[in-house]
Design a protein around this motif. Structure first.
Motif, PDB file in Angstrom:
ATOM      1  N   ASP A 127       5.070   4.729  82.941  1.00 19.77           N
ATOM      2  CA  ASP A 127       3.896   3.980  83.397  1.00 19.77           C
ATOM      3  C   ASP A 127       2.876   3.857  82.280  1.00 19.77           C
ATOM      4  OD1 ASP A 127       3.490   4.341  86.915  1.00 19.77           O
ATOM      5  OD2 ASP A 127       5.323   4.590  85.778  1.00 19.77           O
ATOM      6  N   ILE A 128       2.934   4.767  81.319  1.00 18.67           N
ATOM      7  CA  ILE A 128       2.013   4.760  80.190  1.00 18.67           C
ATOM      8  C   ILE A 128       2.640   5.575  79.059  1.00 18.67           C
ATOM      9  CG2 ILE A 128       0.759   6.856  80.897  1.00 18.67           C
ATOM     10  CD1 ILE A 128      -1.830   5.470  79.940  1.00 18.67           C
ATOM     11  N   VAL A 129       2.314   5.218  77.821  1.00 14.48           N
ATOM     12  CA  VAL A 129       2.722   6.000  76.656  1.00 14.48           C
ATOM     13  C   VAL A 129       1.455   6.525  75.987  1.00 14.48           C
ATOM     14  CG1 VAL A 129       3.903   5.998  74.427  1.00 14.48           C
ATOM     15  CG2 VAL A 129       4.783   4.596  76.307  1.00 14.48           C
ATOM     16  N   VAL A 130       1.395   7.836  75.805  1.00  8.13           N
ATOM     17  CA  VAL A 130       0.232   8.487  75.197  1.00  8.13           C
ATOM     18  C   VAL A 130       0.660   9.119  73.879  1.00  8.13           C
ATOM     19  CG1 VAL A 130      -1.556  10.254  75.474  1.00  8.13           C
ATOM     20  CG2 VAL A 130      -0.770   8.942  77.467  1.00  8.13           C
ATOM     21  N   ILE A 131       0.059   8.672  72.783  1.00 10.67           N
ATOM     22  CA  ILE A 131       0.380   9.178  71.451  1.00 10.67           C
ATOM     23  C   ILE A 131      -0.698  10.168  71.027  1.00 10.67           C
ATOM     24  CG2 ILE A 131       0.831   8.568  69.042  1.00 10.67           C
ATOM     25  CD1 ILE A 131       2.844   7.370  70.929  1.00 10.67           C
ATOM     26  N   VAL A 132      -0.291  11.376  70.633  1.00 13.35           N
ATOM     27  CA  VAL A 132      -1.240  12.414  70.234  1.00 13.35           C
ATOM     28  C   VAL A 132      -1.487  12.328  68.729  1.00 13.35           C
ATOM     29  CG1 VAL A 132      -1.741  14.885  70.213  1.00 13.35           C
ATOM     30  CG2 VAL A 132      -0.436  13.890  72.099  1.00 13.35           C
ATOM     31  N   GLU A 133      -2.750  12.200  68.352  1.00 17.95           N
ATOM     32  CA  GLU A 133      -3.210  12.033  66.976  1.00 17.95           C
ATOM     33  C   GLU A 133      -2.701  10.696  66.431  1.00 17.95           C
ATOM     34  OE1 GLU A 133      -3.344  15.537  64.535  1.00 17.95           O
ATOM     35  OE2 GLU A 133      -4.079  16.755  66.199  1.00 17.95           O
ATOM     36  N   THR A 134      -2.866  10.461  65.167  1.00 25.83           N
ATOM     37  CA  THR A 134      -2.676   9.104  64.655  1.00 25.83           C
ATOM     38  C   THR A 134      -1.239   8.863  64.241  1.00 25.83           C
ATOM     39  OG1 THR A 134      -4.943   9.325  63.854  1.00 25.83           O
ATOM     40  CG2 THR A 134      -3.768   7.345  63.212  1.00 25.83           C
ATOM     41  N   GLU A 135      -0.368   8.788  65.240  1.00 23.89           N
ATOM     42  CA  GLU A 135       1.042   8.469  65.035  1.00 23.89           C
ATOM     43  C   GLU A 135       1.246   7.012  65.431  1.00 23.89           C
ATOM     44  OE1 GLU A 135       3.939  10.350  64.040  1.00 23.89           O
ATOM     45  OE2 GLU A 135       2.296  11.445  63.108  1.00 23.89           O
ATOM     46  N   ILE A 136       1.277   6.133  64.461  1.00 23.02           N
ATOM     47  CA  ILE A 136       1.393   4.711  64.744  1.00 23.02           C
ATOM     48  C   ILE A 136       2.813   4.257  64.417  1.00 23.02           C
ATOM     49  CG2 ILE A 136       0.505   2.418  64.187  1.00 23.02           C
ATOM     50  CD1 ILE A 136      -2.132   3.800  63.392  1.00 23.02           C
ATOM     51  N   TRP A 137       3.603   4.025  65.469  1.00 23.94           N
ATOM     52  CA  TRP A 137       4.988   3.590  65.322  1.00 23.94           C
ATOM     53  C   TRP A 137       5.063   2.124  65.715  1.00 23.94           C
ATOM     54  CZ3 TRP A 137       7.997   7.024  62.954  1.00 23.94           C
ATOM     55  CH2 TRP A 137       7.635   8.377  63.010  1.00 23.94           C
ATOM     56  N   PRO A 138       5.191   1.216  64.740  1.00 24.83           N
ATOM     57  CA  PRO A 138       5.083  -0.222  65.022  1.00 24.83           C
ATOM     58  C   PRO A 138       6.022  -0.737  66.099  1.00 24.83           C
ATOM     59  CG  PRO A 138       4.957   0.172  62.658  1.00 24.83           C
ATOM     60  CD  PRO A 138       5.303   1.483  63.283  1.00 24.83           C
ATOM     61  N   ASN A 139       7.296  -0.344  66.054  1.00 25.32           N
ATOM     62  CA  ASN A 139       8.230  -0.869  67.056  1.00 25.32           C
ATOM     63  C   ASN A 139       7.938  -0.321  68.445  1.00 25.32           C
ATOM     64  OD1 ASN A 139       9.949  -2.835  65.960  1.00 25.32           O
ATOM     65  ND2 ASN A 139      11.109  -1.286  64.824  1.00 25.32           N
ATOM     66  N   LEU A 140       7.558   0.932  68.537  1.00 22.45           N
ATOM     67  CA  LEU A 140       7.206   1.483  69.845  1.00 22.45           C
ATOM     68  C   LEU A 140       6.017   0.724  70.430  1.00 22.45           C
ATOM     69  CD1 LEU A 140       7.396   3.573  72.112  1.00 22.45           C
ATOM     70  CD2 LEU A 140       5.928   5.074  70.747  1.00 22.45           C
ATOM     71  N   VAL A 141       5.002   0.496  69.606  1.00 21.15           N
ATOM     72  CA  VAL A 141       3.814  -0.215  70.075  1.00 21.15           C
ATOM     73  C   VAL A 141       4.174  -1.640  70.511  1.00 21.15           C
ATOM     74  CG1 VAL A 141       1.530  -1.062  69.421  1.00 21.15           C
ATOM     75  CG2 VAL A 141       2.293   1.183  68.622  1.00 21.15           C
ATOM     76  N   ARG A 142       4.950  -2.333  69.690  1.00 18.93           N
ATOM     77  CA  ARG A 142       5.313  -3.714  69.990  1.00 18.93           C
ATOM     78  C   ARG A 142       6.183  -3.810  71.243  1.00 18.93           C
ATOM     79  NH1 ARG A 142       9.630  -7.566  67.673  1.00 18.93           N
ATOM     80  NH2 ARG A 142      10.629  -5.620  67.047  1.00 18.93           N
ATOM     81  N   CYS A 143       7.190  -2.938  71.338  1.00 14.84           N
ATOM     82  CA  CYS A 143       8.107  -3.001  72.486  1.00 14.84           C
ATOM     83  C   CYS A 143       7.414  -2.602  73.783  1.00 14.84           C
ATOM     84  CB  CYS A 143       9.327  -2.128  72.235  1.00 14.84           C
ATOM     85  SG  CYS A 143      10.386  -2.716  70.889  1.00 14.84           S
ATOM     86  N   ALA A 144       6.536  -1.626  73.715  1.00 13.66           N
ATOM     87  CA  ALA A 144       5.798  -1.223  74.914  1.00 13.66           C
ATOM     88  C   ALA A 144       4.894  -2.359  75.392  1.00 13.66           C
ATOM     89  CB  ALA A 144       4.973   0.027  74.626  1.00 13.66           C
ATOM     90  N   LYS A 145       4.239  -3.009  74.452  1.00 24.62           N
ATOM     91  CA  LYS A 145       3.357  -4.120  74.824  1.00 24.62           C
ATOM     92  C   LYS A 145       4.159  -5.245  75.467  1.00 24.62           C
ATOM     93  CE  LYS A 145      -0.819  -5.863  74.775  1.00 24.62           C
ATOM     94  NZ  LYS A 145      -1.940  -5.188  75.465  1.00 24.62           N
ATOM     95  N   ARG A 146       5.327  -5.564  74.907  1.00 19.43           N
ATOM     96  CA  ARG A 146       6.167  -6.617  75.474  1.00 19.43           C
ATOM     97  C   ARG A 146       6.644  -6.267  76.876  1.00 19.43           C
ATOM     98  NH1 ARG A 146      10.156  -9.007  70.720  1.00 19.43           N
ATOM     99  NH2 ARG A 146       8.540 -10.195  69.609  1.00 19.43           N
ATOM    100  N   ALA A 147       6.817  -4.961  77.137  1.00 20.28           N
ATOM    101  CA  ALA A 147       7.258  -4.516  78.456  1.00 20.28           C
ATOM    102  C   ALA A 147       6.086  -4.246  79.395  1.00 20.28           C
ATOM    103  CB  ALA A 147       8.096  -3.247  78.312  1.00 20.28           C
ATOM    104  N   SER A 148       4.877  -4.617  78.956  1.00 25.02           N
ATOM    105  CA  SER A 148       3.642  -4.429  79.757  1.00 25.02           C
ATOM    106  C   SER A 148       3.392  -2.971  80.100  1.00 25.02           C
ATOM    107  CB  SER A 148       3.708  -5.273  81.041  1.00 25.02           C
ATOM    108  OG  SER A 148       3.823  -6.646  80.730  1.00 25.02           O
ATOM    109  N   ILE A 149       3.746  -2.078  79.166  1.00 25.75           N
ATOM    110  CA  ILE A 149       3.484  -0.652  79.327  1.00 25.75           C
ATOM    111  C   ILE A 149       2.230  -0.315  78.525  1.00 25.75           C
ATOM    112  CG2 ILE A 149       4.342   1.689  78.925  1.00 25.75           C
ATOM    113  CD1 ILE A 149       7.198   0.439  79.016  1.00 25.75           C
ATOM    114  N   PRO A 150       1.176   0.171  79.163  1.00 25.14           N
ATOM    115  CA  PRO A 150      -0.051   0.484  78.428  1.00 25.14           C
ATOM    116  C   PRO A 150       0.151   1.638  77.454  1.00 25.14           C
ATOM    117  CG  PRO A 150      -0.224   1.247  80.699  1.00 25.14           C
ATOM    118  CD  PRO A 150       1.038   0.445  80.610  1.00 25.14           C
TER     119      PRO A 150
END
Length: 431
Positions: A127-150
């Motif tokens: 239902d949501i993905v929570v990233i702890v500290e500044t872990e920026i994974w481009p594909n995870l962010v892009r794929c989650a957004k496309r799947a409408s996962i906040p």
């Protein structure tokens, strides 16, 4: 851009796969680790998620996992019907995650390859993905957004070292950052840096540092005497614990250990390298110094107690809080070497006087607060001996410094509650 990114990952996999296989067969590492990093899970692994909404938290390693514990517990109380998945990149972080009762499923984080990430999102269905500290994974962010996962980033920070590098690629970062629904930063400076990288102002909040909300999980109820008995540390000597040390620091610590003892202080050293796999290397260094030492995993076979001048070499994970609780003085590593420091609040939580070196960039604000209050002290290599002798020969000074550090920690709590409020807002907006 994403195609190129995937290709880089695939090239990297040609190196990573043999490395993981070698570690599996030579070192007995977790056999499920490699499959999970490609998003392949046995059906029974995902059984705890069946029929339940899911919260997915990701914490890269040990420090981030420990920082997330208070948030994990608060989320479990707020959303008791949800299954909580915690992923890690490192094996040490995964080992810590497996011991957190509130976590329903601990997995290894997938390689950030688009098809692997999509596979994981389909199976976990968070239902949501929570990233702890500044872990920026481009594909995870892009794929989650496309799947409408906040997506929410929590306990975010941008170090002095990272910020200039990020600025050079902010034209790429801007789009990634603005796919997050919220960015919860530790300090005002972290917030300003995130805005400078192109994040939308309305999505960036200052929620504080989750590390101030740590708990000692019952360790504080154990007396130092009971802990020393468990670790075969003599009650007739003082105990100095040097935790989370890195290459280049152990030599300096051993030099200080010799010098303190030369000044008449009966002392036992507990040496806990940040990476337990370095135990053999550090053991060879101890031999070169002519010291009596025993490794933690062999302690049960050691017939005697560790007396004045002996060293306990820690080759396990998850015991640092207990060792700090047994200490008279704590030194936190990653700070005499240019690493950036580690969490000094763990010692403050246990009311222990804490010393650390000048390289504290990753914990700059915490180090400043602790130093200004008098709950800890930053020391250069040449100052370490004098400060150790002062504290080890003055029980009242140790007690006072430990109490100040603990009071400071209590004064700055509340990040967990503020972070949960942000996550609740994001989830409510998705309903």
């Amino acid at each position: 851009m994403y195609l190129l990114y995937d290709l880089i990952w695939l090239v990297a996999a040609t190196v990573l796969i043999p490395w993981y296989l070698l570690r599996r067969f030579c070192g007995g590492k977790n056999r499920k680790g490699l499959r999970e990093r490609f998003g392949w899970y046995a059906p029974h692994r995902l059984a705890p998620l069946q029929g339940r909404p899911v919260l997915w938290l990701h914490a890269v390693s040990v420090g981030e996992t420990r920082a997330a514990v208070s948030l994990i517990r608060a989320l479990k109380q707020t959303y008791p019907e949800h299954a909580l998945v915690l992923t890690n990149v490192t094996e040490t972080g995964h080992a810590i995650a497996c011991d957190i009762d509130e976590v329903d499923l601990s997995l290894f984080f997938p390689f950030d390859i688009s098809w692997a990430v999509r596979r994981v999102l389909r199976q976990i269905r968070p239902d949501i993905v929570v990233i702890v500290e500044t872990e920026i994974w481009p594909n995870l962010v892009r794929c989650a957004k496309r799947a409408s996962i906040p997506m929410v980033l929590v306990n975010g920070r941008i170090s002095d070292r990272s910020f200039p590098r990020y600025l050079k690629v902010r034209f790429l970062l801007r789009a990634i950052l603005n796919r997050f629904d919220a960015l919860c930063m530790q300090t005002r400076q972290d917030q300003q840096r995130m805005l400078a990288l192109g994040a939308s102002e309305g999505h960036v909040a200052v929620t504080g540092n989750l590390k101030f909300d740590m708990s000692c999980d019952g360790v504080g109820a154990l007396t130092p005497e009971a802990l020393r008995l468990a670790y075969k540390l003599s009650t007739e000597t003082l105990v100095w614990v040097a935790g989370s040390t890195h290459p280049g620091e152990e030599e300096k610590i051993l030099h200080a250990f010799h010098e303190v003892r030369r000044q008449g202080v009966a002392l036992t050293l507990v040496l806990a390298p940040r990476h337990p796999g370095r135990a053999q290397e550090v053991g060879e260094l101890l031999d070169s110094h002519g010291l009596t030492w025993v490794v933690r995993t062999s302690l049960d076979k050691y017939g005697d107690v560790l007396k004045d001048g002996a060293v306990l070499l820690v080759d396990t994970v998850g015991e640092l809080l207990k060792l700090y609780a047994a200490a008279d003085v704590v030194f936190v590593g990653g700070s005499l070497a240019p690493v950036g420091g580690h969490n000094v609040l763990e010692a403050a939580l246990l009311k222990k006087p804490v010393l650390f070196g000048p390289h504290m960039q990753n914990f700059r604000e915490i180090a400043r607060l602790l130093t200004e209050a008098g709950g800890g002290k930053m020391v250069a290599e040449q100052e370490l001996v004098d400060e150790l002798v002062r504290l080890l020969t003055d029980p009242e000074a140790r007690k006072t410094m430990g109490a100040i550090g603990y009071d400071l920690l209590l004064q700055h709590t509340g990040a967990t509650e503020r972070t949960v409020q942000v996550i609740r807002r994001v989830l409510s907006a998705e309903v």
